[in-house]
Design an enzyme around this catalytic site. Structure first.
Site, mmCIF file in Angstrom:
data_model
loop_
_atom_site.group_PDB
_atom_site.id
_atom_site.type_symbol
_atom_site.label_atom_id
_atom_site.label_comp_id
_atom_site.label_asym_id
_atom_site.label_seq_id
_atom_site.Cartn_x
_atom_site.Cartn_y
_atom_site.Cartn_z
ATOM 1 N N CYS A 107 7.844 -1.868 5.467
ATOM 2 C CA CYS A 107 6.677 -1.058 5.829
ATOM 3 C C CYS A 107 6.999 0.426 5.611
ATOM 4 O O CYS A 107 7.994 0.935 6.135
ATOM 5 C CB CYS A 107 6.282 -1.323 7.283
ATOM 6 S SG CYS A 107 4.786 -0.424 7.709
ATOM 7 N N ARG A 232 -3.392 -7.702 -0.538
ATOM 8 C CA ARG A 232 -4.718 -7.091 -0.487
ATOM 9 C C ARG A 232 -5.815 -7.874 -1.180
ATOM 10 O O ARG A 232 -6.947 -7.924 -0.687
ATOM 11 C CB ARG A 232 -4.637 -5.663 -1.053
ATOM 12 C CG ARG A 232 -3.859 -4.713 -0.177
ATOM 13 C CD ARG A 232 -3.522 -3.439 -0.900
ATOM 14 N NE ARG A 232 -2.579 -3.655 -2.002
ATOM 15 C CZ ARG A 232 -2.154 -2.721 -2.835
ATOM 16 N NH1 ARG A 232 -2.596 -1.489 -2.705
ATOM 17 N NH2 ARG A 232 -1.282 -2.999 -3.788
HETATM 18 C C1 LIG Z 1 -3.422 -2.698 5.289
HETATM 19 C C2 LIG Z 1 -2.060 -3.196 4.974
HETATM 20 C C3 LIG Z 1 -1.281 -3.738 5.974
HETATM 21 C C4 LIG Z 1 0.016 -4.197 5.692
HETATM 22 N N1 LIG Z 1 0.749 -4.755 6.701
HETATM 23 C C5 LIG Z 1 1.988 -5.248 6.435
HETATM 24 C C6 LIG Z 1 2.747 -5.900 7.449
HETATM 25 O O1 LIG Z 1 2.309 -6.063 8.594
HETATM 26 N N2 LIG Z 1 3.977 -6.343 7.108
HETATM 27 C C7 LIG Z 1 4.499 -6.200 5.839
HETATM 28 O O2 LIG Z 1 5.636 -6.629 5.573
HETATM 29 N N3 LIG Z 1 3.777 -5.620 4.859
HETATM 30 C C8 LIG Z 1 2.544 -5.173 5.129
HETATM 31 N N4 LIG Z 1 1.796 -4.620 4.119
HETATM 32 C C9 LIG Z 1 2.307 -4.697 2.736
HETATM 33 C C10 LIG Z 1 1.762 -5.965 2.046
HETATM 34 O O3 LIG Z 1 2.249 -7.142 2.659
HETATM 35 C C11 LIG Z 1 2.173 -6.002 0.559
HETATM 36 O O4 LIG Z 1 3.570 -5.939 0.487
HETATM 37 C C12 LIG Z 1 1.575 -4.874 -0.254
HETATM 38 O O5 LIG Z 1 0.225 -4.657 0.068
HETATM 39 C C13 LIG Z 1 1.670 -5.164 -1.760
HETATM 40 O O6 LIG Z 1 1.097 -6.412 -2.069
HETATM 41 P P1 LIG Z 1 -0.425 -6.583 -2.604
HETATM 42 O O7 LIG Z 1 -0.571 -5.676 -3.797
HETATM 43 O O8 LIG Z 1 -0.570 -8.033 -2.943
HETATM 44 O O9 LIG Z 1 -1.325 -6.132 -1.483
HETATM 45 C C14 LIG Z 1 0.540 -4.116 4.383
HETATM 46 C C15 LIG Z 1 -0.258 -3.565 3.378
HETATM 47 C C16 LIG Z 1 -1.536 -3.099 3.650
HETATM 48 C C17 LIG Z 1 -2.365 -2.516 2.537
#
Ligand SMILES: Cc1cc2nc3c(=O)[nH]c(=O)nc-3n(C[C@H](O)[C@H](O)[C@H](O)COP(=O)(O)O)c2cc1C
Length: 329
Positions: A107, A232
């Site tokens: 994070c 997302r």
């Molecule tokens: C709104 C939001 C909340 C997220 N919350 C977490 C979380 O609680 N734990 C975590 O490891 N990553 C969290 N992430 C990261 C996502 O799990 C992921 O690694 C990141 O969005 C990239 O993947 P994607 O392009 O498929 O969204 C969060 C991302 C976003 C945008």
């Protein structure tokens, strides 16, 4: 007798997941309601909870644990924090509900990293290692870690970091193919992740920017990963993970949901949040989802504005009906 061949199986310690796809944890998004709805589409994907603060959980300020009814399996519960003892205690509390405990080491947000949690752990591999060891010693289920390529573009340490996590006892890792300094800018570098191949013996999941069955397949090919994590893009399409699994398993490209189907998903999601949280809180909580479900529609900006400012359920349904009518004409 030949045993039945599983199309895909990822061994995470002593736990098997019959899918190459996991739901990436999204705080405030992948709540109990969304996970339950996703499960109606995919019976096999690995679900992940939003991050659960170890401090809050141990001090009984976090009710996330009650958000599970034990029917979510396979499910990974993600914990967040930096104190090995608290992380171990919270893992123990969650163990009954979870198949896997995942540790947040990726994070990027200030509130989290300034307390040495999340991606700050990539700058402190010894502490990250102690956390994995402490959690691993406390629970009888596999422990995994999720992190990024590194803190900065000049300090990418994901390979060494993954090796250290493996030596501490992690059974799999998920890597978001960006650094902390990138936050969410630029593109996820799937190619960079292929450098993990052969460097660790545990499975790795590639993560970042997967938004369709085709991009999922491309990411798997480029990153050489064992599986992928989708975040997302799952927000406005509950069927996406299932469609990705079908494409990976059978090569079949299932039709993307059209607008009426998306609005019907939206309504079901909204209704479920209201049933779970109560009308006013459910409606307010749901605001972040509208833009994801109703992308690329005529007059989108105005409709989104009306939806996110509307608190009356009947009026929300009327706006959604109006959107459908407007698209038909
Ligand atoms: C709104 C939001 C909340 C997220 N919350 C977490 C979380 O609680 N734990 C975590 O490891 N990553 C969290 N992430 C990261 C996502 O799990 C992921 O690694 C990141 O969005 C990239 O993947 P994607 O392009 O498929 O969204 C969060 C991302 C976003 C945008």
């Amino acid at each position: 007798m030949p045993t039945e061949q599983k199309i895909c199986e990822i061994k995470i310690g002593n736990f098997s997941v019959n899918s190459k796809v996991s739901l990436s944890p999204l705080a405030g998004i992948t709540d109990y309601v969304m996970r339950k709805l996703l499960r109606e589409y995919s019976k096999t994907c690995l679900l992940t909870t939003e991050m659960i603060s170890s401090e809050a959980l141990v001090q009984k300020q976090d009710t996330n644990i009650s958000y599970s009814d034990n029917k979510e399996s396979p499910v990974s519960f993600q914990i967040e924090g930096h104190k090995p003892e608290l992380m171990a205690k919270s893992a123990k509390i969650l163990e009954k509900k979870a198949d896997i405990i995942d540790i947040n080491m990726g994070c990027p947000i200030n509130k989290i990293v300034k307390g040495n949690d999340g991606c700050a752990l990539m700058k402190n591999p010894e502490l990250a290692k102690d956390i994995v060891i402490a959690v691993k010693e406390t629970v009888n289920i596999p422990v995994t870690c999720k992190f990024r390529l590194g803190w900065g573009l000049d300090t990418k340490n994901f390979i060494e970091f993954a090796q250290i996590m493996q030596s501490a006892g992690a059974s799999a890792v998920t890597v978001h193919a960006r650094t902390r300094s990138q936050m969410y800018s630029g593109n996820a570098d799937w190619k960079e992740l292929s450098n993990l191949k052969g460097e660790i013996d545990i499975p790795y999941f590639a993560n970042g920017d997967i938004d369709s069955p085709e991009s999922a397949m491309k990411c798997l090919e480029i990153s050489d990963a064992d599986g992928i994590a989708v975040g997302r893009a799952s927000m406005g399409d509950l069927s996406l993970i299932y469609r990705i699994e079908e494409y990976i398993n059978t090569g079949k490209l299932l039709k993307e949901p059209n607008l009426p189907e998306k609005i019907s998903m939206l309504k079901k999601h909204l209704d479920s949040e209201i049933a779970f949280r109560g009308e006013e809180t459910g409606i307010k909580f749901f605001r972040k989802f509208y833009p994801c479900y109703i992308k690329n529609i005529r007059g989108g900006a105005e409709y989104r504005h009306r939806l996110v400012t509307e608190l009356n359920y009947k009026n929300i349904i009327s706006i959604l009906d109006e959107i459908l009518l407007n698209e038909k004409n």
